[in-house]
Design a protein around this motif. Sequence first.
Motif, mmCIF file in Angstrom:
data_model
loop_
_atom_site.group_PDB
_atom_site.id
_atom_site.type_symbol
_atom_site.label_atom_id
_atom_site.label_comp_id
_atom_site.label_asym_id
_atom_site.label_seq_id
_atom_site.Cartn_x
_atom_site.Cartn_y
_atom_site.Cartn_z
ATOM 1 N N LYS A 289 -40.763 -4.730 8.195
ATOM 2 C CA LYS A 289 -41.911 -6.108 7.563
ATOM 3 C C LYS A 289 -41.059 -7.427 7.935
ATOM 4 C CE LYS A 289 -45.634 -3.596 5.273
ATOM 5 N NZ LYS A 289 -45.329 -2.469 5.899
ATOM 6 N N ILE A 290 -39.878 -7.463 8.005
ATOM 7 C CA ILE A 290 -38.998 -8.560 8.202
ATOM 8 C C ILE A 290 -38.897 -8.842 9.540
ATOM 9 C CG2 ILE A 290 -36.900 -9.879 7.785
ATOM 10 C CD1 ILE A 290 -36.642 -8.650 5.138
ATOM 11 N N ALA A 291 -39.637 -9.499 10.398
ATOM 12 C CA ALA A 291 -39.596 -9.604 11.726
ATOM 13 C C ALA A 291 -38.390 -10.710 12.131
ATOM 14 C CB ALA A 291 -40.782 -10.535 12.064
ATOM 15 N N SER A 292 -37.939 -11.634 11.485
ATOM 16 C CA SER A 292 -37.078 -12.508 12.157
ATOM 17 C C SER A 292 -36.316 -13.262 10.868
ATOM 18 C CB SER A 292 -37.254 -13.249 13.253
ATOM 19 O OG SER A 292 -38.154 -14.180 12.909
ATOM 20 N N ALA A 308 -46.727 -12.947 4.865
ATOM 21 C CA ALA A 308 -45.863 -13.650 4.224
ATOM 22 C C ALA A 308 -46.710 -14.135 2.995
ATOM 23 C CB ALA A 308 -45.426 -14.863 4.967
ATOM 24 N N ALA A 309 -47.941 -14.491 3.074
ATOM 25 C CA ALA A 309 -48.563 -15.173 1.792
ATOM 26 C C ALA A 309 -48.670 -14.001 0.789
ATOM 27 C CB ALA A 309 -50.082 -15.346 2.187
ATOM 28 N N ALA A 310 -48.741 -12.620 0.871
ATOM 29 C CA ALA A 310 -48.806 -11.534 0.057
ATOM 30 C C ALA A 310 -47.291 -11.393 -0.602
ATOM 31 C CB ALA A 310 -49.184 -10.302 0.416
ATOM 32 N N ALA A 311 -46.614 -11.714 0.211
ATOM 33 C CA ALA A 311 -44.867 -11.689 -0.120
ATOM 34 C C ALA A 311 -44.759 -12.626 -1.236
ATOM 35 C CB ALA A 311 -44.044 -11.486 0.887
ATOM 36 N N HIS A 312 -44.992 -13.769 -0.869
ATOM 37 C CA HIS A 312 -44.966 -14.998 -1.649
ATOM 38 C C HIS A 312 -45.689 -14.953 -2.852
ATOM 39 C CE1 HIS A 312 -46.101 -19.382 -2.609
ATOM 40 N NE2 HIS A 312 -44.870 -19.510 -2.688
ATOM 41 N N LYS A 313 -46.808 -14.517 -2.996
ATOM 42 C CA LYS A 313 -47.525 -14.372 -4.352
ATOM 43 C C LYS A 313 -47.110 -13.306 -5.224
ATOM 44 C CE LYS A 313 -52.296 -13.172 -5.829
ATOM 45 N NZ LYS A 313 -52.041 -11.981 -6.633
ATOM 46 N N ALA A 314 -46.623 -12.022 -4.601
ATOM 47 C CA ALA A 314 -45.877 -11.074 -5.244
ATOM 48 C C ALA A 314 -44.420 -11.794 -6.182
ATOM 49 C CB ALA A 314 -45.483 -10.133 -4.517
ATOM 50 N N ASN A 327 -46.290 -18.200 8.500
ATOM 51 C CA ASN A 327 -45.775 -16.527 8.504
ATOM 52 C C ASN A 327 -44.438 -16.634 7.826
ATOM 53 O OD1 ASN A 327 -48.421 -15.733 9.615
ATOM 54 N ND2 ASN A 327 -47.739 -16.413 11.736
ATOM 55 N N TYR A 328 -43.832 -17.628 7.478
ATOM 56 C CA TYR A 328 -42.439 -17.612 7.057
ATOM 57 C C TYR A 328 -42.021 -17.931 5.425
ATOM 58 C CZ TYR A 328 -41.254 -17.816 12.061
ATOM 59 O OH TYR A 328 -41.311 -17.374 13.526
ATOM 60 N N LEU A 329 -41.157 -17.457 5.077
ATOM 61 C CA LEU A 329 -40.556 -17.726 3.695
ATOM 62 C C LEU A 329 -39.515 -18.605 4.019
ATOM 63 C CD1 LEU A 329 -41.203 -14.413 1.738
ATOM 64 C CD2 LEU A 329 -42.669 -16.220 2.093
ATOM 65 N N ARG A 330 -39.362 -19.717 3.517
ATOM 66 C CA ARG A 330 -38.157 -20.362 3.217
ATOM 67 C C ARG A 330 -37.426 -20.211 2.099
ATOM 68 N NH1 ARG A 330 -38.442 -26.724 3.021
ATOM 69 N NH2 ARG A 330 -38.576 -26.134 0.724
ATOM 70 N N ILE A 331 -36.172 -19.647 1.784
ATOM 71 C CA ILE A 331 -35.548 -19.452 0.522
ATOM 72 C C ILE A 331 -34.296 -20.079 0.509
ATOM 73 C CG2 ILE A 331 -35.004 -17.356 -0.704
ATOM 74 C CD1 ILE A 331 -36.542 -15.535 1.127
ATOM 75 N N SER A 332 -34.204 -20.805 -0.755
ATOM 76 C CA SER A 332 -33.214 -21.642 -1.064
ATOM 77 C C SER A 332 -31.896 -20.869 -1.459
ATOM 78 C CB SER A 332 -33.235 -22.716 -2.017
ATOM 79 O OG SER A 332 -34.433 -23.479 -1.453
ATOM 80 N N TYR A 349 -41.075 -5.462 -3.433
ATOM 81 C CA TYR A 349 -42.222 -5.657 -2.779
ATOM 82 C C TYR A 349 -42.453 -5.024 -1.422
ATOM 83 C CZ TYR A 349 -45.777 -7.994 0.157
ATOM 84 O OH TYR A 349 -46.849 -8.203 1.037
ATOM 85 N N LEU A 350 -41.607 -5.010 -0.709
ATOM 86 C CA LEU A 350 -41.628 -4.522 0.945
ATOM 87 C C LEU A 350 -41.776 -2.989 0.524
ATOM 88 C CD1 LEU A 350 -39.017 -6.698 2.731
ATOM 89 C CD2 LEU A 350 -41.438 -6.990 2.853
#
Length: 360
Positions: A289-292, A308-314, A327-332, A349-350
């Motif tokens: 589920k992690i594409a790149s 990605a929206a569902a992952a973000h919400k979780a 479709n992306y998450l930016r994580i500091s 979550y995954l």
Amino acid sequence: MTYQLPEKLRTLEAYQPISGQYNVRLDANESFLSLPGEIMHEINVGISQIDFNRYPDPYAVELCKKFGAYFQVPAELVVAANGSDELLFLLTTCFASAGDKLMVVKPDFSMYKVYAELADLQVEVFHKTTDFGLNVDELIATAKEKNVQMLIFSNPCNPTSLLLSKEDVLKIAAALEDVLVVVDEAYMDFAEGTVLHEVEQYSNLLVLKTFSKAFGLAAARLGFAISNKTIIDALKAAKSPYNVNTMSQVVGSVLLDHPAYLDECMLQIKDSRDYLFGMLQAMAGEQPKIASICNTRSNFVYMKVENAAAAHKALLEQGIAVRLMGNYLRISAGNERENDALLAALRNYLKGADECAVQN
């Protein structure tokens, strides 16, 4: 007849940072390091000596002098501002005229386009390749074909975290000699390839720097422009007279008195970034589920995730804030506790998403 907003304001969508309280904040690319007690003490002493009934130093002379010493550039080629945002606003409103063309690349920092449109500039968008690379020759050719007056891009890029080489940046500046080339180096403290020391060699090159990332002063809102004397003198004339408040000038000046501490901060942040990137890469090897994941040269990781929206919400539901970007998450990169909390929550979550898919 009632007052009507201008069209450009009626259609303007506000920048939407995450608000609210979260146990883990990895959404805004801030430093996870707090100032140590001894530096805080120096700041408190400096602030206690401020004449609050007086305006700030209009040119932040002491701050720019120390900036120049740390980054090894002439202080007279530096302008301090109320964050890089003030500089972007000044550049788009004062260094181009209504109807002129400004080129941005995509994806990149969304506010470049916003400030340009508020200044009634025509925005030309140059799209990166599917792997977020930037074809420099095509960019140059397109800028000439479109007859643009200004080009703005971040390096390393926000949000992709990828780096354009110093040679390529200078190639752009040399080829577009009649275009103001603005290079936003907000994340260059975590990479190599700055063009900061080349600005005097070009009539059209300007570099932006910020203290909100590596230096951990997001609350102070300190940004800097570095360019040749002609452009810098024009910026000094265009900015408001007292644009950087005295408290921020004091904080920035004190921090620049501790170069060893700043260097150590950058090393710690890069170590955290590398750890986070490596752990997410390992997770991607186990989790389709992690594409790149982009090969980061900043203080964050940019990754494509299925739904990605569902992952973000979780993650938000577990008190962990990251940035959702399509479709992306930016994580500091965070401290050890924050990174591990994020990794555990994302893994759970995954795993749960996989189990739901099997049951369905």
